[in-house]
Design a protein around this motif. Structure first.
Motif, PDB file in Angstrom:
ATOM      1  N   ASP A 186       0.837  -1.318  -0.061  1.00 27.72           N
ATOM      2  CA  ASP A 186      -0.019   0.159  -0.045  1.00 27.72           C
ATOM      3  C   ASP A 186       0.887   1.227   0.220  1.00 27.72           C
ATOM      4  O   ASP A 186       1.265   1.620   0.958  1.00 27.72           O
ATOM      5  CB  ASP A 186      -1.027  -0.025   1.203  1.00 27.72           C
ATOM      6  N   ASP A 217      -3.782   2.926 -15.886  1.00 24.30           N
ATOM      7  CA  ASP A 217      -4.999   2.510 -15.749  1.00 24.30           C
ATOM      8  C   ASP A 217      -5.631   1.476 -16.609  1.00 24.30           C
ATOM      9  O   ASP A 217      -5.164   1.265 -17.710  1.00 24.30           O
ATOM     10  CB  ASP A 217      -5.952   3.803 -15.938  1.00 24.30           C
ATOM     11  N   ASN A 218      -6.833   0.716 -16.249  1.00 21.60           N
ATOM     12  CA  ASN A 218      -7.396  -0.345 -17.085  1.00 21.60           C
ATOM     13  C   ASN A 218      -8.151   0.146 -18.186  1.00 21.60           C
ATOM     14  O   ASN A 218      -8.633  -0.708 -18.935  1.00 21.60           O
ATOM     15  CB  ASN A 218      -8.141  -1.385 -16.241  1.00 21.60           C
ATOM     16  N   ASN A 222     -11.679   3.792 -13.555  1.00 24.22           N
ATOM     17  CA  ASN A 222     -12.604   3.627 -12.281  1.00 24.22           C
ATOM     18  C   ASN A 222     -11.604   3.075 -11.090  1.00 24.22           C
ATOM     19  O   ASN A 222     -11.950   2.562 -10.123  1.00 24.22           O
ATOM     20  CB  ASN A 222     -13.430   2.484 -12.663  1.00 24.22           C
ATOM     21  N   GLY A 223     -10.297   3.639 -11.058  1.00 25.77           N
ATOM     22  CA  GLY A 223      -9.434   3.454  -9.868  1.00 25.77           C
ATOM     23  C   GLY A 223      -8.741   2.053  -9.918  1.00 25.77           C
ATOM     24  O   GLY A 223      -8.313   1.583  -8.996  1.00 25.77           O
ATOM     25  N   PHE A 224      -8.826   1.266 -11.039  1.00 31.05           N
ATOM     26  CA  PHE A 224      -7.825   0.228 -11.076  1.00 31.05           C
ATOM     27  C   PHE A 224      -6.813  -0.112 -12.121  1.00 31.05           C
ATOM     28  O   PHE A 224      -6.818   0.700 -13.414  1.00 31.05           O
ATOM     29  CB  PHE A 224      -8.710  -0.977 -11.729  1.00 31.05           C
ATOM     30  N   CYS A 233      -2.728   6.983 -16.461  1.00 30.58           N
ATOM     31  CA  CYS A 233      -3.612   7.754 -15.436  1.00 30.58           C
ATOM     32  C   CYS A 233      -3.806   9.193 -15.794  1.00 30.58           C
ATOM     33  O   CYS A 233      -2.915   9.598 -16.485  1.00 30.58           O
ATOM     34  CB  CYS A 233      -3.033   7.432 -14.065  1.00 30.58           C
ATOM     35  N   ASP A 245      -2.034   0.510  -4.757  1.00 34.18           N
ATOM     36  CA  ASP A 245      -1.816  -0.719  -4.203  1.00 34.18           C
ATOM     37  C   ASP A 245      -1.403  -1.667  -5.022  1.00 34.18           C
ATOM     38  O   ASP A 245      -2.176  -2.211  -6.256  1.00 34.18           O
ATOM     39  CB  ASP A 245      -3.069  -1.421  -3.314  1.00 34.18           C
ATOM     40  N   LEU A 248      -3.297  -5.301  -4.674  1.00 31.99           N
ATOM     41  CA  LEU A 248      -5.029  -5.354  -4.980  1.00 31.99           C
ATOM     42  C   LEU A 248      -5.310  -4.400  -6.461  1.00 31.99           C
ATOM     43  O   LEU A 248      -6.282  -4.538  -6.930  1.00 31.99           O
ATOM     44  CB  LEU A 248      -5.534  -4.439  -4.047  1.00 31.99           C
ATOM     45  N   THR A 250      -5.151  -1.102  -7.332  1.00 29.81           N
ATOM     46  CA  THR A 250      -5.954  -0.127  -7.086  1.00 29.81           C
ATOM     47  C   THR A 250      -5.196   1.291  -6.782  1.00 29.81           C
ATOM     48  O   THR A 250      -3.880   1.235  -6.612  1.00 29.81           O
ATOM     49  CB  THR A 250      -6.860  -0.290  -5.921  1.00 29.81           C
ATOM     50  N   TYR A 251      -5.853   2.077  -7.323  1.00 32.92           N
ATOM     51  CA  TYR A 251      -5.125   3.474  -7.143  1.00 32.92           C
ATOM     52  C   TYR A 251      -6.071   4.588  -6.886  1.00 32.92           C
ATOM     53  O   TYR A 251      -7.216   4.563  -7.140  1.00 32.92           O
ATOM     54  CB  TYR A 251      -4.210   3.997  -8.149  1.00 32.92           C
ATOM     55  N   SER A 252      -5.590   5.811  -6.157  1.00 29.46           N
ATOM     56  CA  SER A 252      -6.313   7.065  -6.119  1.00 29.46           C
ATOM     57  C   SER A 252      -5.557   8.138  -6.206  1.00 29.46           C
ATOM     58  O   SER A 252      -4.332   8.084  -5.819  1.00 29.46           O
ATOM     59  CB  SER A 252      -7.398   6.825  -4.750  1.00 29.46           C
TER      60      SER A 252
END
Length: 355
Positions: A186, A217-218, A222-224, A233, A245, A248, A250-252
């Motif tokens: 994380d 980004d995927n 949407n944060g994945f 991104c 992370d 997982l 994920t990102y933000s």
């Protein structure tokens, strides 16, 4: 005449005997036999543990005496180098007259790391014993080299880089995110973003460069995150708390506007005075008149988006910042340059500079 001859003969004989006596008193030193390393042994493996008591012994060096043909005082130097360098950038661990030397975990790890060996990866190093008498440059003898495997560690938090439009897409100079602990995935940190960006992992030597594992980004924004078939991104220009992370996936990125508040500031505890981002130093700065206040009951704090949800203080007044920490005292009234440095992820700092 006979007496003169006898005196001359006796004098010459005395000189010859004296010369022989002086030669007998001289010690002739010559390189004869180098030391032999007993421990460690070739191929021995050492895995250094950051969770173990750091004063515990990590390694013991022991060797046989070298010989110079006659009894004399000998100095021994324990040398270590990265394998394959022929000791061109060797470190001398110790110079002593004993034939053994020990190092604790912390010291041995520091030396091995200074050789440029990456952490948490098994590497090989070469060890030898250098013996000298008197002047270290005279009559040096070297033992045969012993090669061992060492896995060092680092107490620095693992990091990933965030290259992008904001800094010219250059991974080595990109801002970084840090994980919460060893083995955790994380990551978070503060980054000034300006359009597109990605996340890049370090390679085995800790360097950030293209060709390493990277995430984007995927495509749905949407944060994945994905590693393959990713797109960059994106963010509007601003200062962000960025999280990712890598397990997982994920990102933000949350926009944060930092300000100063407190009864040491002109507006007291009623409102913030916003800080300005300085791209040259990657810090937030503000010039402001402050009133002397004593912590922890009074002073100032830093907070985000004119709200108390996220704020930084200094519990104990030791210069180390904590989220929701104590107020920061102001020793003297005057005009100050206030600096909030969030560029070192998870190790934030500040300074109050009286102008």
């Amino acid at each position: 005449m006979k007496n003169i001859f006898k005196i001359t003969y006796l004098f010459t004989l005395a000189l010859i005997l004296s010369s022989c006596s002086d030669d007998d008193d001289k010690l002739t030193l010559a390189s004869e036999e180098a030391s032999v390393i007993n421990t460690p042994t070739n191929g021995q493996e050492f895995i250094l543990n950051p969770l173990e008591e750091q004063t515990n012994i990590a390694i013991t060096f022991s060797w046989d005496h070298s010989s110079y043909g006659t009894p004399t005082g000998i100095d021994y130097s324990v040398e270590i180098a990265a394998s394959g360098t022929d000791f061109s950038e060797a470190r001398t661990l110790a110079t002593l007259s004993n034939t053994y030397f020990t190092m604790n975990i912390a010291d041995f790890n520091a030396v091995v790391s200074s050789l440029g060996l990456p952490p948490f990866v098994s590497n090989t190093v070469d060890i030898r014993i250098k013996s000298t008498v008197g002047d270290p440059s005279q009559l040096p003898q070297y033992s045969d080299t012993v090669t061992i495997s060492v896995t060092p560690f680092t107490t620095d938090l693992p990091r990933i880089a965030v290259p992008g439009n904001h800094q010219g897409w250059d991974p080595p100079t990109a801002p970084q995110l840090a994980s919460s602990a060893f083995g955790e995935t994380d990551y978070e940190g503060y980054v000034w973003l300006d359009g597109e960006y990605k996340f890049v992992a370090p390679n085995q030597t800790g360097d950030f460069e293209w060709g390493n594992t990277d995430w984007g980004d995927n495509g749905n924004f949407n944060g994945f995150l994905v590693v393959d078939d990713e797109v960059n991104c994106t963010a509007t220009t601003g200062y962000y708390l960025v999280k990712a992370d890598t397990d997982l996936l994920t990102y933000s990125a949350e926009a944060h506007s930092w300000g100063v508040i407190g009864n040491a500031t002109p507006t007291g505890w009623d409102s913030d005075t916003d800080m300005i981002y300085d791209p040259a130093t990657r810090t937030l700065r503000l010039t402001l008149d402050l009133v002397a206040q004593e912590a922890p009951d009074n002073g100032l704090k830093f907070r985000v988006n004119d709200d108390w949800t996220i704020n930084l203080g200094d519990t104990g007044g030791d210069g180390t910042m904590e989220f929701s920490g104590d107020n920061i005292g102001v020793p003297t009234s005057g005009n100050y340059t206030i600096v909030l440095d969030l560029s070192n992820p998870r190790e934030y700092s500040y300074s109050l500079i009286l102008n």
